[in-house]
Design a protein around this motif. Structure first.
Motif, short mmCIF file in Angstrom:
data_model
loop_
_atom_site.label_atom_id
_atom_site.label_comp_id
_atom_site.label_asym_id
_atom_site.label_seq_id
_atom_site.Cartn_x
_atom_site.Cartn_y
_atom_site.Cartn_z
N GLN A 1 -5.59 8.85 -1.36
CA GLN A 1 -5.29 9.63 -2.56
C GLN A 1 -5.11 8.71 -3.75
N GLY A 2 -5.61 9.11 -4.90
CA GLY A 2 -5.40 8.37 -6.13
C GLY A 2 -6.38 7.23 -6.31
N SER A 3 -6.19 6.50 -7.42
CA SER A 3 -7.03 5.35 -7.72
C SER A 3 -6.17 4.29 -8.40
N GLY A 4 -6.59 3.04 -8.25
CA GLY A 4 -5.83 1.94 -8.80
C GLY A 4 -5.51 0.93 -7.73
N PRO A 5 -4.53 0.04 -7.95
CA PRO A 5 -4.12 -0.91 -6.92
C PRO A 5 -3.74 -0.18 -5.63
N THR A 6 -4.12 -0.75 -4.49
CA THR A 6 -3.95 -0.04 -3.23
C THR A 6 -2.60 -0.31 -2.58
N ILE A 7 -1.97 0.76 -2.13
CA ILE A 7 -0.74 0.71 -1.34
C ILE A 7 -1.04 1.40 -0.01
N VAL A 8 -0.79 0.70 1.09
CA VAL A 8 -1.02 1.23 2.44
C VAL A 8 0.33 1.60 3.03
N ILE A 9 0.47 2.83 3.53
CA ILE A 9 1.74 3.30 4.08
C ILE A 9 1.58 3.56 5.58
N LEU A 10 2.48 2.98 6.37
CA LEU A 10 2.45 3.10 7.84
C LEU A 10 3.70 3.85 8.31
N PRO A 11 3.52 4.82 9.21
CA PRO A 11 4.61 5.73 9.54
C PRO A 11 5.61 5.19 10.56
#
Length: 294
Positions: free
Chosen positions: A45-55
């Motif tokens: 989702q979204g655009s720009g610098p990437t943030i990866v989220i792990l559950p």
């Protein structure tokens, strides 16, 4: 003239009162990444610098819908790889280590051409995030550990990082054979601060994934991932977290030094994200922007 001044003043007041809306977060899209006999689904989702989220342990990336939307509205691209066994992610579930789980996420970052990224690991996910930073430093520019057990205790302590009674409370909510009230009791003990509603986490558990991830943690030396390579770390702590309690709050920083920044989120426990999504998103965005500014 007086009417003109009044109109200008009224217009200024209206402009001041008009809220500044964030950008549209955009839709959540799904992609598939293949790696040998493993296939990993990722939500984007979204655009720009990437943030990866792990559950968290035995849970899905869908727990982070609100945080992902807020980050996307704030100008970031958010990737949420699903663990094997959740959604359309699939692969062997037996005999894995943290290195295997880290490689799954690394394959998504590479496939999406998203590195180097900030990798956020919530609770159990923090071990995976640190393992990726250790194994694939080329893909990681920073790590956020959220409501995270460090995996070690202060020097001289004889305690375990997570004791047997707390481990029972962590494992209990994912056991579908237990009565709902018993599962709610465990959620209150381990995951939710007083006054916060634990019912939001009655669902969403995957028992097979819980066991797979627990095995990986138990069969990987903590020193394989503890230091997160040499990446900058945001240690995002929950004020009332019994799984990562205040008496252990300085372990990462004491052992890793100035590359660890500690931020405490009030009125939150180990679940953290459903309790304080706006505060979590704000601190992740701030950390990422600070890294990009260097």
């Amino acid at each position: 003239m007086r009417r003109l001044l009044h109109a200008l003043a009224l217009g200024s007041l209206m402009l001041a009162a008009t809220p500044v809306f964030a950008r549209d977060a955009g839709p959540v899209t799904h992609s598939m990444t293949g790696r040998g006999n493993v296939t990993i689904e990722a939500l984007s989702q979204g655009s720009g610098p990437t943030i990866v989220i792990l559950p968290s342990l035995g849970r899905s990336g869908e727990d982070y819908d609100a945080v992902s939307r807020l980050l996307a509205e704030d100008g970031f691209r958010v990737l949420r790889p699903q663990p094997r066994g959740i959604g359309r992610s699939a692969g062997p579930m037996e005999g894995l280590t943290m290195h295997d789980l880290a490689a799954d996420v690394a394959s998504v970052i590479e496939h999406e051409k998203a590195g180097p990224a900030v990798v956020v690991g919530h609770a159990f996910g923090n071990f995976v995030a640190r393992q990726i930073a250790a194994d694939r430093p080329d893909l990681v520019k920073g790590v956020v550990v959220a409501a995270a057990s460090a995996g070690k205790v202060p020097p001289g302590s004889t305690e375990k990082p997570i004791g047997p009674e707390m481990r029972k409370a962590i494992d209990g909510p994912s056991d579908p054979s237990l009565p709902e009230e018993k599962r709610l009791k465990y959620l209150r003990i381990a995951f939710f601060a007083p006054g916060n509603d634990p019912r939001v986490w009655l669902g969403g558990w995957n028992e097979a994934v819980h066991h797979m991830e627990s095995h990986a943690r138990n069969h990987t030396p903590v020193d394989d991932y503890f230091a997160a390579g040499s990446a900058p770390i945001l240690d995002l702590q929950a004020e009332h977290d019994p799984v990562a309690p205040r008496r252990f709050a300085g372990v990462l920083k004491s052992l890793l030094g100035d590359r660890v920044t500690i931020v405490v989120i009030p009125n939150a426990s180990h679940a953290l994200v459903p309790e304080q999504p706006a505060a979590v998103a704000r601190e992740i965005a701030k950390f990422t922007r600070n890294l990009d500014a260097k």
